[in-house]
Design an enzyme around this catalytic site. Structure first.
Site, PDB file in Angstrom:
ATOM      1  CE  LYS A 189      13.425  -9.955  21.897  1.00 36.26           C
ATOM      2  NZ  LYS A 189      13.108 -10.010  22.569  1.00 36.26           N
TER       3      LYS A 189
ATOM      4  CE  LYS B 244      -7.601 -15.722  18.087  1.00 38.84           C
ATOM      5  NZ  LYS B 244      -8.692 -15.068  17.688  1.00 38.84           N
TER       6      LYS B 244
ATOM      7  CG  ASN C 263      -2.597   1.019   0.895  1.00 37.94           C
ATOM      8  OD1 ASN C 263      -2.544   1.610  -0.403  1.00 37.94           O
ATOM      9  ND2 ASN C 263      -3.121   0.372   1.378  1.00 37.94           N
TER      10      ASN C 263
ATOM     11  CG  HIS D  88      23.488   3.199  11.907  1.00 39.53           C
ATOM     12  ND1 HIS D  88      24.372   3.551  10.853  1.00 39.53           N
ATOM     13  CD2 HIS D  88      22.602   3.642  11.195  1.00 39.53           C
ATOM     14  CE1 HIS D  88      24.081   3.809   9.791  1.00 39.53           C
ATOM     15  NE2 HIS D  88      22.575   4.497  10.387  1.00 39.53           N
TER      16      HIS D  88
END
Length: 178
Positions: free
Chosen positions: A159, A176, A80, A110
């Site tokens: 992560k 969930k 989009n 960095h």
């Protein structure tokens, strides 16, 4: 850069990198200023990334990238408006992925050491098949988004996201399992 090694301004090849960046900035500006349909965007972005984008994939402008050569887009991908892909570390988007407006994919970072801050650390981002990235989400370097996963709007993902899960928040956490 493809090996994931840090990029330093002192590198003897740095000028070649900057030539590609200048070309990409020019082509992105042209695309965002003149493309009037998704076919034109797809054609111009194919030129930027150096690989033909499948006709089943749609990108709505404006679209931003700093390098472009390390973006890989699958089939039936939807991106989009106003997304930004910093792709020096590599960005792979598999088939049937949906990306909402204003999503940031950042495969670059960095060092924390202020004396080395201008070095760029590169880590690939991979978004697996049928994932959905909500509006305004940010995916950070080295992250893989699992198959069928959903990243909620506004999430900051630092992560890996397991397949078939929904994550949300800053930093993103699993809400969930699907």
């Amino acid at each position: 850069m493809r090996a994931g090694e840090p990029l330093k301004k002192e590198d003897k090849e740095y000028s070649k990198f900057m030539e590609v960046v200048a070309r990409t900035i020019r082509l992105c500006s042209e695309m965002n200023a003149s493309a009037t349909d998704v076919n034109q965007v797809r054609t111009k972005l194919s030129e930027i990334i150096g690989t033909e984008i499948d006709e089943s994939t749609a990108i709505f402008p404006p679209f931003y990238t700093n390098f472009g050569k390390f973006i890989s887009l699958g089939k039936n991908v939807f991106i989009n408006h106003a997304c930004s892909f910093l792709d020096l570390g590599g960005i792979t988007i598999e088939d049937a992925v949906m990306i909402g407006p204003r999503v940031n994919l950042t495969s670059e970072n960095h060092p924390l050491d202020p004396t080395d801050r201008k070095t760029v650390i590169l880590q690939a981002i991979v978004i697996k098949r049928n994932a959905w990235i909500g509006a305004g989400a940010t995916i950070l370097p080295g992250v893989t988004i699992g198959e069928n996963a959903i990243v909620a709007a506004g999430a900051v993902v630092n992560k890996d996201v397991p397949a078939n899960t929904i994550v949300a928040g800053v930093p993103a956490k699993i809400l969930k399992v699907l």
